[in-house]
Design an enzyme around this catalytic site. Structure first.
Site, PDB file in Angstrom:
ATOM      1  N   THR A 150       0.808  -1.215   0.000  1.00  0.00           N
ATOM      2  CA  THR A 150       0.000   0.000   0.000  1.00  0.00           C
ATOM      3  C   THR A 150       0.845   1.271   0.000  1.00  0.00           C
ATOM      4  O   THR A 150       1.966   1.288   0.540  1.00  0.00           O
ATOM      5  CB  THR A 150      -0.916   0.014   1.243  1.00  0.00           C
ATOM      6  OG1 THR A 150      -1.520   1.301   1.383  1.00  0.00           O
ATOM      7  CG2 THR A 150      -0.135  -0.238   2.525  1.00  0.00           C
TER       8      THR A 150
ATOM      9  N   TYR B 182      -1.470   0.158  10.080  1.00  0.00           N
ATOM     10  CA  TYR B 182      -1.746  -0.597   8.852  1.00  0.00           C
ATOM     11  C   TYR B 182      -0.554  -0.490   7.891  1.00  0.00           C
ATOM     12  O   TYR B 182      -0.028  -1.497   7.409  1.00  0.00           O
ATOM     13  CB  TYR B 182      -3.028  -0.056   8.197  1.00  0.00           C
ATOM     14  CG  TYR B 182      -3.229  -0.559   6.799  1.00  0.00           C
ATOM     15  CD1 TYR B 182      -3.446  -1.907   6.561  1.00  0.00           C
ATOM     16  CD2 TYR B 182      -3.194   0.313   5.712  1.00  0.00           C
ATOM     17  CE1 TYR B 182      -3.612  -2.380   5.267  1.00  0.00           C
ATOM     18  CE2 TYR B 182      -3.367  -0.150   4.426  1.00  0.00           C
ATOM     19  CZ  TYR B 182      -3.579  -1.492   4.211  1.00  0.00           C
ATOM     20  OH  TYR B 182      -3.734  -1.952   2.929  1.00  0.00           O
TER      21      TYR B 182
HETATM   22  N1  UFG Z   1     -13.139   9.876   4.155  1.00  0.00           N
HETATM   23  C1  UFG Z   1     -14.042  10.784   4.634  1.00  0.00           C
HETATM   24  N2  UFG Z   1     -15.184  10.301   5.173  1.00  0.00           N
HETATM   25  C2  UFG Z   1     -15.477   8.974   5.256  1.00  0.00           C
HETATM   26  C3  UFG Z   1     -14.517   8.057   4.753  1.00  0.00           C
HETATM   27  C4  UFG Z   1     -13.368   8.548   4.216  1.00  0.00           C
HETATM   28  O1  UFG Z   1     -13.849  11.994   4.587  1.00  0.00           O
HETATM   29  O2  UFG Z   1     -16.532   8.607   5.782  1.00  0.00           O
HETATM   30  C5  UFG Z   1     -11.894  10.389   3.567  1.00  0.00           C
HETATM   31  C6  UFG Z   1     -10.675   9.910   4.319  1.00  0.00           C
HETATM   32  O3  UFG Z   1     -10.378  10.755   5.406  1.00  0.00           O
HETATM   33  C7  UFG Z   1      -9.622   9.934   3.218  1.00  0.00           C
HETATM   34  C8  UFG Z   1     -10.427   9.633   1.946  1.00  0.00           C
HETATM   35  O4  UFG Z   1     -11.782   9.900   2.269  1.00  0.00           O
HETATM   36  O5  UFG Z   1      -9.099  11.224   3.100  1.00  0.00           O
HETATM   37  C9  UFG Z   1     -10.308   8.190   1.525  1.00  0.00           C
HETATM   38  O6  UFG Z   1     -10.613   7.385   2.654  1.00  0.00           O
HETATM   39  P1  UFG Z   1     -10.814   5.810   2.528  1.00  0.00           P
HETATM   40  O7  UFG Z   1     -11.170   5.314   3.888  1.00  0.00           O
HETATM   41  O8  UFG Z   1     -11.727   5.512   1.408  1.00  0.00           O
HETATM   42  O9  UFG Z   1      -9.391   5.313   2.100  1.00  0.00           O
HETATM   43  P2  UFG Z   1      -8.012   5.493   2.845  1.00  0.00           P
HETATM   44  O10 UFG Z   1      -7.259   6.513   2.053  1.00  0.00           O
HETATM   45  O11 UFG Z   1      -8.107   5.744   4.285  1.00  0.00           O
HETATM   46  O12 UFG Z   1      -7.446   4.035   2.794  1.00  0.00           O
HETATM   47  C10 UFG Z   1      -7.324   3.380   1.604  1.00  0.00           C
HETATM   48  C11 UFG Z   1      -7.259   1.883   1.800  1.00  0.00           C
HETATM   49  C12 UFG Z   1      -6.013   1.505   2.505  1.00  0.00           C
HETATM   50  C13 UFG Z   1      -4.833   2.157   1.877  1.00  0.00           C
HETATM   51  C14 UFG Z   1      -5.044   3.621   1.861  1.00  0.00           C
HETATM   52  C15 UFG Z   1      -3.942   4.453   1.357  1.00  0.00           C
HETATM   53  O13 UFG Z   1      -8.362   1.439   2.543  1.00  0.00           O
HETATM   54  O14 UFG Z   1      -5.881   0.128   2.430  1.00  0.00           O
HETATM   55  O15 UFG Z   1      -6.164   3.856   1.043  1.00  0.00           O
HETATM   56  O16 UFG Z   1      -4.358   5.792   1.472  1.00  0.00           O
HETATM   57  F1  UFG Z   1      -3.726   1.912   2.576  1.00  0.00           F
END
Ligand code: UFG
Length: 327
Positions: A117, A141
Site C-alpha cells: 500500500t 496498517y
Molecule cells: N473519508 C471521509 N469520510 C469517510 C470516509 C473517508 O472523509 O466517511 C476520507 C478519508 O479521510 C480519506 C479519503 O476519504 O481522506 C479516503 O478514505 P478511505 O477510507 O476511502 O481510504 P483510505 O485513504 O483511508 O485508505 C485506503 C485503503 C487503505 C490504503 C489507503 C492508502 O483502505 O488500504 O487507502 O491511502 F492503505
C-alpha cells in the site's frame, strides 16, 4: 490449468483478481477465513476456508492444489482501526504473512504477488511518491505492510522466494459485468459510504477534516479502478513466473482528487444530492497520497483503461444499485 493460491480471494480486490486470473487461463484457489470476505464472491475457482495463522491448514492446501504462485491479499486494511487496535494488524497481517510465506517455501511455491500500500510511504510533503521513496508509515496498517515487504526481501535472500510487490493507492469501482463488487462490513471507504448516503441507506457522509494543507482543505487521494488494479496483478504473476527479478510497483494513476472533488463527481454521476457534513480529522490519515511513478506502465506494460473518477463511480454506483449485499 496452472493454479494460483489467492489469499483473501473472497474479499473485494481478491474476488476481482480471481475473475481476472480465470480470464487469463489460471485457476484461482481462494484461501480465506471469511472474517471480512464473502463466500458468494468466490465464483471463479475452488474455495478453501482457512486462516493465515493456521500453518497446518496452509500446508494442507498447498499440498492439495500445488499452486505455481501465491497472490496475497488477505489482510486487515482499515487505517482508522489500525490506530485503535495495532496488535490486530501486527498479528493478522505480519504474523499471518510470515506463516503463509513459511508454508509457501516449505511447499516449494516460490512466486509471490503481494498487495502492499501507499500507506507505507506516510505523509511526505512535496515528495513525488515513486517506488524508491522512503517509507515512513504514520499508521499501524502501513507499518504492518512495510514489515511484510521486509520479510519478503529477507525470504528471497534466504529461501529464493521471488516476489512482485504492488503498492496500491485508493482502489475503487467494481466489475462492470456485475459479478463481483465492493462490500465491507463495516464499510469505511469513501465512495461506497457516499453512495449509501446518496441512496438514503445511511446517514450523511462525514468529511474527515477540512483543515488539511490542500487547496480545499480535504485529503487528496489517487483513485485506481479495481479492474485495472487486478490486471496489473496478472501481469505481475506472469512477470515473476517468467523469471524476471523481484520488483516493486506503485499502482496509481498519478492524478489526485480531494474528498470534496469526489463528492462533486458523485453528484454529477448519480445526478443526486450528496448529503454530507464536515467533521474532525480521522487519526492516521495522510494529507495527500498520489503516485509519482510510471514504472508499472513502462516495465509491466500496464495500461489502465477504467481509472477515471467518472468510470469508477459509475461502476460502483451500478454495483451499489444491484443490492447484491443488502443483507
Ligand atoms: N473519508 C471521509 N469520510 C469517510 C470516509 C473517508 O472523509 O466517511 C476520507 C478519508 O479521510 C480519506 C479519503 O476519504 O481522506 C479516503 O478514505 P478511505 O477510507 O476511502 O481510504 P483510505 O485513504 O483511508 O485508505 C485506503 C485503503 C487503505 C490504503 C489507503 C492508502 O483502505 O488500504 O487507502 O491511502 F492503505
Amino acid at each position: 490449468m496452472k493454479k494460483v493460491l489467492v489469499t483473501g480471494g473472497a474479499g473485494y480486490i481478491g474476488s476481482h483478481a480471481c475473475k481476472a486470473l480465470r480470464a487469463a487461463g489460471f485457476e484461482p484457489v481462494t484461501y480465506d477465513n471469511l472474517a471480512t470476505g464473502w463466500q458468494d464472491a468466490v465464483k471463479f475457482g475452488p474455495f478453501e476456508q482457512g486462516d493465515l495463522l493456521d500453518r497446518a491448514r496452509l500446508d494442507e492446501v498447498f499440498a492439495t492444489h500445488q499452486p505455481v504462485a501465491v497472490m496475497h491479499f488477505a489482510a486487515l486494511s482499515q487505517v482508522g482501526e489500525s490506530m485503535k487496535e495495532p496488535g490486530l494488524y501486527w498479528r493478522n497481517n505480519v504474523q499471518g504473512s510470515l506463516t503463509l510465506f513459511e508454508a509457501a517455501v516449505a511447499a516449494g511455491c516460490l512466486n509471490v504477488v503481494f498487495s502492499s500500500t501507499c500507506a507505507t510511504y506516510g505523509d511526505q510533503d512535496n515528495v513525488v511518491l515513486d517506488e524508491d521513496s522512503a517509507q515512513y508509515p504514520i499508521n499501524a496498517y502501513g507499518a504492518s505492510k512495510r514489515a511484510i515487504e521486509d520479510i519478503l526481501r529477507d525470504f528471497e535472500a534466504a529461501h529464493g522466494l521471488r516476489h512482485v510487490i504492488f503498492r496500491y493507492f485508493n482502489v475503487a469501482g467494481a466489475d462492470p459485468e456485475g459479478e463481483v463488487g465492493e462490500f465491507h462490513q463495516p464499510e469505511t471507504h469513501l465512495i461506497p459510504l457516499m453512495l449509501d448516503a446518496i441512496d438514503g441507506k445511511r446517514d450523511a457522509l462525514t468529511i474527515f477534516g477540512t483543515d488539511y494543507a490542500t487547496p480545499d482543505g480535504t485529503c487528496i487521494r489517487d483513485y485506481v479502478h479495481v479492474c485495472d488494479l487486478v490486471d496489473a496483478h496478472v501481469l505481475g504473476v506472469n512477470w515473476i513466473m517468467d523469471g524476471k527479478p523481484s520488483r516493486v510497483f506503485n499502482l496509481g494513476t498519478g492524478s489526485g482528487f480531494s474528498v470534496r472533488e469526489v463528492i462533486d463527481h458523485s453528484r454529477a454521476v448519480t445526478n443526486r444530492a450528496v448529503p454530507y457534513k464536515e467533521g474532525p480529522r480521522r487519526p492516521g490519515d495522510c494529507t495527500k497520497l498520489v503516485s509519482g511513478s510510471t514504472r508499472a506502465e513502462a516495465e509491466l506494460g500496464w495500461r489502465p483503461t477504467r481509472s477515471t473518477l467518472e468510470t469508477m463511480i459509475t461502476d460502483a454506483w451500478r454495483w451499489h444499485q444491484t443490492g447484491h449485499y443488502d443483507k
